[in-house]
Design an enzyme around this catalytic site. Structure first.
Site, PDB file in Angstrom:
ATOM      1  N   ASP A 131      15.828  14.284  -1.337  1.00 51.46           N
ATOM      2  CA  ASP A 131      14.754  15.050  -0.700  1.00 51.46           C
ATOM      3  C   ASP A 131      15.363  16.259   0.024  1.00 51.46           C
ATOM      4  O   ASP A 131      16.180  16.966  -0.548  1.00 51.46           O
ATOM      5  CB  ASP A 131      13.953  14.119   0.227  1.00 51.46           C
ATOM      6  CG  ASP A 131      12.696  14.740   0.793  1.00 51.46           C
ATOM      7  OD1 ASP A 131      11.662  14.745   0.089  1.00 51.46           O
ATOM      8  OD2 ASP A 131      12.732  15.210   1.950  1.00 51.46           O
ATOM      9  N   ASP A 177       8.708   8.856  -8.819  1.00 53.58           N
ATOM     10  CA  ASP A 177       8.668   9.915  -7.809  1.00 53.58           C
ATOM     11  C   ASP A 177       7.847  11.103  -8.290  1.00 53.58           C
ATOM     12  O   ASP A 177       8.185  11.716  -9.301  1.00 53.58           O
ATOM     13  CB  ASP A 177      10.093  10.364  -7.488  1.00 53.58           C
ATOM     14  CG  ASP A 177      10.127  11.531  -6.518  1.00 53.58           C
ATOM     15  OD1 ASP A 177       9.207  11.631  -5.688  1.00 53.58           O
ATOM     16  OD2 ASP A 177      11.070  12.340  -6.600  1.00 53.58           O
ATOM     17  N   HIS A 195       9.888   7.832  -4.473  1.00 53.28           N
ATOM     18  CA  HIS A 195      10.600   8.958  -3.861  1.00 53.28           C
ATOM     19  C   HIS A 195      11.745   8.499  -2.962  1.00 53.28           C
ATOM     20  O   HIS A 195      12.856   9.028  -3.047  1.00 53.28           O
ATOM     21  CB  HIS A 195       9.614   9.819  -3.067  1.00 53.28           C
ATOM     22  CG  HIS A 195      10.218  11.060  -2.516  1.00 53.28           C
ATOM     23  ND1 HIS A 195      10.786  12.036  -3.304  1.00 53.28           N
ATOM     24  CD2 HIS A 195      10.368  11.500  -1.224  1.00 53.28           C
ATOM     25  CE1 HIS A 195      11.246  13.013  -2.552  1.00 53.28           C
ATOM     26  NE2 HIS A 195      11.012  12.714  -1.289  1.00 53.28           N
TER      27      HIS A 195
END
Length: 299
Positions: free
Chosen positions: A123, A248, A278
């Site tokens: 991320d 994700d 995710h």
């Protein structure tokens, strides 16, 4: 710049998280001192594994991976991005820009004087970490990118447009989105640990602002920074591995783009994990370790 600092009492008795804090101070361009936190375990003279998290998490995200990585005999460092975890939190949303995040973490990296780094990033930890690898390739031995990317101002997906529009008007973080990015259900103690850095919404400016800094729009001010880093990655020949969760919706497809573009990605054993969303560190820590450990010996 006004700085908020989460009281240490917020971090007492966190489940499965026994490691003491370590702090380093960097100076913002306006002269403000900002304290950055990391977990720092293992021999100081061993090659470091640097773990970088995303939004709205912090080093707690890596609690199930740290023991397995320490068992390799390496130094393991899990850093908290500014505005997250035990790191300082500038109080205003306008204090946070992509350029500042890059500057803060670049200063932290050079002050830590880390070299021979194995980076595992996800991320925002990936966007920032991959940028750092592009700017300081001499410090990195290899990179593992999981559910992340380096946006280049080429347009928004439907999911990203929804997320940015939601957060543009937000005055508090929608915490239901955290578990929405996982397949597993957090315990009450685990959820409390993720929320521990934010004793009130006053502390949430950074995690609210993060979505607006994702450089997907053509006019996003962070896009030129990312395009410069992307150009440098065309010469990044250190081993580069992608480990993405099939479930994700955020970073889907960037792994293939990186594999085709970054020289160090050629011939690596890239993997997609079908059961992971995710926050892949929550959904599949054992699977991640099974792929990471052999990669530590790839040169």
């Amino acid at each position: 710049m006004k700085i908020l600092r989460t009281p240490e009492a917020q971090f007492a008795n966190l489940p499965d998280f026994p490691w003491p804090p370590h702090y380093m101070t960097v100076r913002d361009e306006d002269g403000t001192d900002i304290r950055i936190h990391c977990i720092d375990e293992g021999p100081r003279d061993a090659p470091p594994i640097l773990l970088m998290h995303g939004n709205p998490t912090w080093a707690y995200l890596y609690r199930h991976m740290i023991p397995g990585l320490l068992a390799t005999g390496r130094r393991v460092i899990a850093v908290d991005l500014v505005g997250c975890g035990r790191s300082d939190k500038p109080a205003a949303k306008s204090d946070y820009t992509l350029a500042r995040h890059y500057d803060w973490m670049g200063k932290w990296l050079t002050q830590m004087d880390l070299t021979d780094i194995t980076l595992f990033c996800q991320d925002w930890g990936g966007t920032i970490g991959i940028y750092l690898a592009a700017q300081h390739p001499e410090r990195f031995a290899r990179v593992i990118a999981a559910n992340t990317g380096l946006p280049l101002g080429e347009g928004e997906s439907d999911f990203m447009k929804m997320w940015v529009d939601m957060m543009r008007a937000a005055t508090e973080f929608p915490w239901q989105m955290l578990e929405g990015g996982m397949q597993r259900k957090l315990t009450e103690g685990e959820l409390a640990a993720y929320r521990a850095p934010f004793p009130s919404t006053d502390y949430e400016a950074g995690i609210i602002q993060f979505p607006l800094l994702i450089a997907v729009q053509t006019d996003n001010p962070g896009a030129p920074l990312n395009r410069d880093a992307w150009a440098k990655l065309a010469a990044f020949d250190r081993p580069f591995l992608t480990l993405f969760g099939d479930l994700d919706p955020v970073a889907r497809g960037w792994d293939k783009r990186a594999q085709a573009y970054i020289p160090g990605a050629a011939g690596q054993k890239h993997q997609n994990i079908p059961t992971a969303n995710h926050f892949i560190q929550e959904d599949a820590p054992e699977e991640l370790l099974a792929h990471i450990l052999p990669f530590l010996d790839v040169n």
